[in-house]
Write an enzyme that holds these catalytic residues in place. Structure first.
Site, PDB file in Angstrom:
ATOM      1  N   PRO A  38       0.816  -1.207   0.000  1.00 16.33           N
ATOM      2  CA  PRO A  38       0.000   0.000   0.000  1.00 16.33           C
ATOM      3  C   PRO A  38       0.850   1.259   0.000  1.00 16.33           C
ATOM      4  O   PRO A  38       1.801   1.372   0.758  1.00 16.33           O
ATOM      5  CB  PRO A  38      -0.789  -0.096   1.293  1.00 16.33           C
ATOM      6  CG  PRO A  38      -0.185  -1.201   2.069  1.00 16.33           C
ATOM      7  CD  PRO A  38       1.022  -1.688   1.366  1.00 16.33           C
ATOM      8  N   GLU A  39       0.483   2.171  -0.860  1.00 21.81           N
ATOM      9  CA  GLU A  39       1.115   3.478  -0.905  1.00 21.81           C
ATOM     10  C   GLU A  39       0.057   4.497  -0.501  1.00 21.81           C
ATOM     11  O   GLU A  39      -1.022   4.108  -0.054  1.00 21.81           O
ATOM     12  CB  GLU A  39       1.662   3.740  -2.312  1.00 21.81           C
ATOM     13  CG  GLU A  39       2.597   2.646  -2.794  1.00 21.81           C
ATOM     14  CD  GLU A  39       3.166   2.902  -4.182  1.00 21.81           C
ATOM     15  OE1 GLU A  39       3.338   4.070  -4.563  1.00 21.81           O
ATOM     16  OE2 GLU A  39       3.427   1.914  -4.894  1.00 21.81           O
TER      17      GLU A  39
END
Length: 263
Positions: A2-3
């Site tokens: 996840p960014e």
DNA sequence: CTTGTACCCTGACCGC
DNA sequence: TGCGGTCAGGGTACAA
């Protein structure tokens, strides 16, 4: 995994849990150091994103900081397939929150003082101007892609969005920060903002079907994977010029780019 | 200060 | 089916 867009989507999906009281805490992973007795009885006063961290502010001023790293997710209620990877559960008076993390690289830390995490500027905020990016970029010989991903300077951009933003800006990821002209910095700045905004609008990038792949807190997939131009497209044709997408290593990570239109 | 590397951990996938 | 190698949305601790 996840960014910024995935973390932002997760946080938005959990907003209705604010105001809930923690009734019980179950820790299923020795690596997590969570003081259960300090959490029970506290109310979740806010749930927010700081860079790639998810910060749950508690009613006594303390906070719980969650970093999902590569394979972590926060979900409302772990599905049967997620059960065995559930490392932490907060049982609330209204619902529950499960931290699922197959690779166990994610972190959960308790902060007594509740001070913000020490990370760089958030690229979605107004303060992230092209001048601000210019100051970061011009001051270093490091490759532009490495600079974009340095969380101490800019918080939230990871491997997917660094590659996609540089493709949009038509900049070669290997270029030293210092070498970028004012015009090129403006292009990178604009690309970073639009790529992140679009990815948030699409609710993040879900690359595959495995338990390690990102999902929204509801369990649904994101939609930005349909919009990827270079990431994970090694040896495929560039959507813009037809040149074969290349994969190289930078800072131990894969970088995908088009040698034809990124200069 | 910088850059590069190993490492943390688990699972998926590929060729043999 | 099994085995070994590679790869993965991240970050940190080192060494050079």
């Amino acid at each position: 995994m996840p960014e910024l867009p995935e973390v932002e989507t997760t946080v938005r999906g959990l907003q209705d849990l604010t105001g809930s009281r923690i009734e019980r805490v179950a820790v299923n992973d020795r690596r997590l150091d969570v003081p259960r007795e300090r959490l029970v009885g506290r109310v979740l006063s806010r749930i927010e994103r700081q860079g790639k961290y998810i910060v749950c502010g508690l009613s006594d001023g303390s906070s719980l900081r969650v970093h999902l790293r590569m394979s972590g997710r926060l979900v409302r209620f772990a599905s049967p397939s997620e059960r065995k990877y559930t490392r932490l559960s907060l049982l609330l008076d209204r619902g529950r929150l499960d931290f699922v993390d197959p690779r166990r690289l994610g972190t959960v830390e308790y902060s007594q003082d509740g001070l913000p995490v020490s990370v760089g500027i958030d690229p979605t905020e107004r303060a992230f101007t092209r001048q601000r990016l210019g100051a970061i970029v011009s001051g270093s010989r490091a490759p532009i892609k490495v600079l974009l991903m340095d969380q101490r300077r800019i918080a939230g951009i990871g491997n997917i969005y660094a590659a996609e933003a540089l493709f949009a800006a038509r900049i070669d990821p290997r270029r030293p920060g210092k070498s970028l002209s004012t015009k090129e910095i403006a292009a990178v700045h604009s690309a970073v903002r639009s790529v992140l905004a679009e990815a948030i609008r699409k609710l993040g990038t879900t690359l595959g079907e495995s338990v390690s792949d990102y999902r929204q807190s509801s369990g649904e997939s994101g939609g930005f994977q349909e919009r990827l131009h270079v990431y994970s497209r090694n040896r495929e044709a560039c959507h813009r010029c037809g040149t074969t997408i290349d994969r190289i290593k930078q800072g131990g990570r894969s970088t995908y780019f088009c040698p034809g239109c990124q200069r």
